[in-house]
Design an enzyme around this catalytic site. Structure first.
Site, mmCIF file in Angstrom:
data_model
loop_
_atom_site.group_PDB
_atom_site.id
_atom_site.type_symbol
_atom_site.label_atom_id
_atom_site.label_comp_id
_atom_site.label_asym_id
_atom_site.label_seq_id
_atom_site.Cartn_x
_atom_site.Cartn_y
_atom_site.Cartn_z
ATOM 1 C CB ALA A 170 34.892 100.427 69.034
ATOM 2 C CB VAL A 193 30.839 99.109 60.100
ATOM 3 C CG1 VAL A 193 30.103 100.306 60.878
ATOM 4 C CG2 VAL A 193 30.854 99.367 58.527
ATOM 5 C CB CYS A 194 31.780 96.794 64.950
ATOM 6 S SG CYS A 194 30.236 96.112 64.448
ATOM 7 C CB SER A 195 37.092 97.641 64.127
ATOM 8 O OG SER A 195 38.253 98.107 64.491
ATOM 9 C CB SER A 241 31.423 91.153 66.070
ATOM 10 O OG SER A 241 32.527 90.774 66.502
#
Length: 166
Positions: free
Chosen positions: A64, A59-61, A54
């Site tokens: 990306a 970490v995903c932010s 998500s």
């Protein structure tokens, strides 16, 4: 299949594991304007595909945003970030974070990408963190199934693979 954990607990990945040299499987996901997108939409380009649980998590932010920064420096490479987030949430996140150099795509409807690339976590219906580089002829040239979903991928290796792919 790849051995993957989520918060140090083993997860079951649904689908077939992808390997370097495989023909990239097709998939159908949704763009932020709710249109269907498939691998064919990027025909003739190198694709760096990052699957994340998500974009609304730390970490995903960060991942990306890192790939967004690097995307501008890559020639004939389209960067895709695919998650189970709804397209509306992805649109909001991109606007808030100033992300404009990659496509955020949603697999929420059918889990088509997750199953085709063997990254759908059965236990929580999220995508396991992974990175794939697919050349302009749709051959897979790089694969990373990140062993612990809550950690970062190997950015340098993925970016180098994207630069080397034709």
């Amino acid at each position: 299949m790849a051995n993957v954990t989520f918060h140090n607990e083993p997860v079951t990945l649904v689908g077939n594991e992808i390997k370097v040299g495989d023909k990239a499987p097709d998939f159908t996901v949704l763009s932020n304007d709710l249109k269907e997108v498939s691998l064919d939409n990027y025909k003739g380009k190198v694709k760096l595909i990052a699957a994340v649980p998500s974009v609304d998590t730390g970490v995903c932010s960060q991942e990306a945003k890192r790939f967004n920064e690097e995307a501008d420096k890559l020639e004939n490479v389209q960067v895709l970030t695919i998650s189970m987030d709804l397209p509306f949430a992805q649109t909001r996140w991109c606007a808030a974070e100033g992300v404009k150099n990659l496509d955020t795509l949603s697999d929420h409807r059918d889990a088509s990408f997750g199953e085709s690339y063997g990254v759908l976590m059965q236990e929580n219906r999220l995508l396991a963190r992974s990175v794939f580089v697919v050349d302009s002829n749709d051959q897979v040239t790089y694969v990373e199934y990140v062993p612990e979903v809550t950690t970062h991928p190997n950015y340098e290796a993925a970016l180098q693979a994207a630069k080397e792919a034709k």
